[in-house]
Design an enzyme around this catalytic site. Structure first.
Site, mmCIF file in Angstrom:
data_model
loop_
_atom_site.group_PDB
_atom_site.id
_atom_site.type_symbol
_atom_site.label_atom_id
_atom_site.label_comp_id
_atom_site.label_asym_id
_atom_site.label_seq_id
_atom_site.Cartn_x
_atom_site.Cartn_y
_atom_site.Cartn_z
ATOM 1 N N ALA A 42 62.463 62.788 8.619
ATOM 2 C CA ALA A 42 63.521 61.887 9.109
ATOM 3 C C ALA A 42 64.299 62.445 10.293
ATOM 4 O O ALA A 42 65.330 61.888 10.655
ATOM 5 C CB ALA A 42 64.480 61.558 7.969
ATOM 6 N N GLY A 75 61.842 59.701 15.180
ATOM 7 C CA GLY A 75 60.857 58.633 15.048
ATOM 8 C C GLY A 75 61.164 57.595 13.981
ATOM 9 O O GLY A 75 62.317 57.202 13.768
ATOM 10 N N TYR A 129 41.475 62.213 9.487
ATOM 11 C CA TYR A 129 42.790 61.560 9.534
ATOM 12 C C TYR A 129 42.820 60.341 8.616
ATOM 13 O O TYR A 129 43.788 60.135 7.861
ATOM 14 C CB TYR A 129 43.139 61.146 10.966
ATOM 15 C CG TYR A 129 44.430 60.374 11.075
ATOM 16 C CD1 TYR A 129 45.649 60.975 10.756
ATOM 17 C CD2 TYR A 129 44.437 59.046 11.482
ATOM 18 C CE1 TYR A 129 46.841 60.265 10.844
ATOM 19 C CE2 TYR A 129 45.627 58.326 11.573
ATOM 20 C CZ TYR A 129 46.824 58.935 11.251
ATOM 21 O OH TYR A 129 47.997 58.225 11.327
#
Length: 416
Positions: free
Chosen positions: A17, A20, A167
């Site tokens: 946090a 972004g 990914y």
């Protein structure tokens, strides 16, 4: 998306946090007067990425919320447990978990070293599981508990795995946590859902990966902040196990104009679509839901060998001074596959020119892609921005000028 005050006094544990999307969610909740636990690694300024847990905490408190910055590497169980305990000691419990922390490397199998593989899977999948597990005892005590993973809808479509299997596995691991935990925690009244963006979201990390021009074709992270806010304000007993899209969440809230979410409002209709969404496949150049593994080889070789020269003949016929004035760029195309070769389009000098070989002047942008994707792009079946996001198109040079090719492609669409 107007704040309702429903999160006042509630405690939200958000990983990643400090900047972004994670910070956007934190700031939106802070406007309600929420308690926000900033669980991220960045205690000291990053040389390339702005923001730390302490600068994020200051912004949260300026918005009206209460903040607890915690140095947390979600791969480290001790750090996660400590942060959760600190949050409970300070705020009395945890009501909402946002698993946002993520690592990305859009590389193929041979190009993905095991250090990068471990990083993605340990942060994305393992970190999500660990944080959810550690917060579980406190979520069970909450009146309206939510877990939200920033991860895509599950799919076995091979197109999502082909170019970056490591990914994809790590992000789908987060989504599998949604699938399993939603059912596991249903009797406890804990909602577990995923939220994913419809389009590319501009963050400092994405800009570092894609270049500054990607901002012009992306949305602000605030759209994800608003979408997640709308979700966690709902009754946890009535919405769980869902794979939700930011734009669709907000449409259901009555929002119809998304112009303000675009980083560049002039490009609101030219945004790069995010991958992992089946509904985006037609825009990304695929018409079928499931892509046959031999689809790229279905055309006869003789036809394939005629496509690229045909494209450039059509380009030559459509060149004019107006197109040159509007574009003002030189493009070099490094084509691979069945019709490998180098081609160029000069839309900067005179009335324009096109042909085989390198341009007479240095190119503003060099585009590299497979011959079949090249034809799909020029025939209107694949947008340049979408091809770029999907890894089908590599661009060196001026990204913004490369995207201007869409004007030329639109004029060729009906002729190819």
């Amino acid at each position: 998306m107007i704040n309702t005050g429903k999160l006042a006094g509630r405690t939200i544990f958000i990983t990643g946090a400090s900047r972004g999307i994670g910070k956007s969610i934190a700031l939106k909740a802070a406007k309600d007067g929420a308690n926000v636990v900033i669980a991220a690694k960045t205690a000291d300024p990053h040389p390339k990425l702005p923001g730390t847990i302490y600068s994020a905490a200051k912004e949260i408190e300026q918005m009206g919320g209460k903040a607890l910055p915690c140095v947390v590497d979600v791969r480290d169980e001790t750090q996660v447990v400590s942060a959760v305990e600190n949050a409970v000691n300070k705020f009395g419990g945890i009501d909402i978990v946002i698993n946002n922390a993520s690592a990305i490397s859009l590389t193929g199998t041979a190009s993905t070293d095991m250090k990068k593989y471990d990083l993605m899977n340990n942060i994305n999948t393992r970190g999500t599981f660990l944080v959810s597990k550690t917060c579980l005892p406190y979520l069970k005590k909450s009146k309206n508990p939510h877990i939200v993973n920033i991860s895509p809808p599950l799919s076995t479509n091979p197109i999502w795995f082909k170019n970056h299997v490591a990914y994809t596995m790590s992000k789908f691991g987060m989504s599998m946590c949604v699938l399993g935990m939603a059912e596991e925690f249903k009797e406890d009244g804990i909602a577990v859902n995923a939220v994913w963006p419809k389009t590319a979201i501009h963050t400092a990390a994405i800009e570092m990966l894609s270049g500054p021009d990607s901002r012009n074709y992306s949305r602000k992270p605030e759209i994800m902040g608003d979408a997640v806010y709308a979700l966690i304000c709902k009754d946890s007993k009535f919405i769980t196990g869902q794979f939700l899209i930011d734009e669709e969440i907000l449409k259901n809230e009555g929002i119809t104009d998304f112009t303000d979410y675009a980083c560049n409002p002039a490009n609101k209709d030219k945004l790069m679509l995010d991958f992992f969404l089946e509904e985006n496949l037609p825009e990304l150049g695929f018409q079928n839901r499931m892509i046959p593994t031999n689809a790229q080889n279905s055309a006869p070789a003789a036809q394939s060998n005629e496509k690229i020269p045909h494209i450039f003949n059509m380009i030559k016929e459509n060149l004019n001074s107006e197109l040159v004035n509007k574009t003002g760029a030189i493009f070099q195309f490094n084509v691979k596959g069945d019709e490998a070769g180098i081609w160029f389009v000069d839309l900067k000098n005179g009335k324009g020119s096109a042909g085989k070989g390198e341009p007479s002047y240095p190119p503003d942008a060099t585009l590299t892609m497979d011959s079949q994707n090249f034809f799909a792009m020029f025939s209107g079946k694949l947008k340049p921005a979408s091809a770029f996001m999907m890894g089908k198109l590599k661009i060196n040079g001026d990204l913004q000028k490369a995207m201007k090719l869409e004007k030329l492609m639109h004029s060729l669409k009906s002729k190819l």
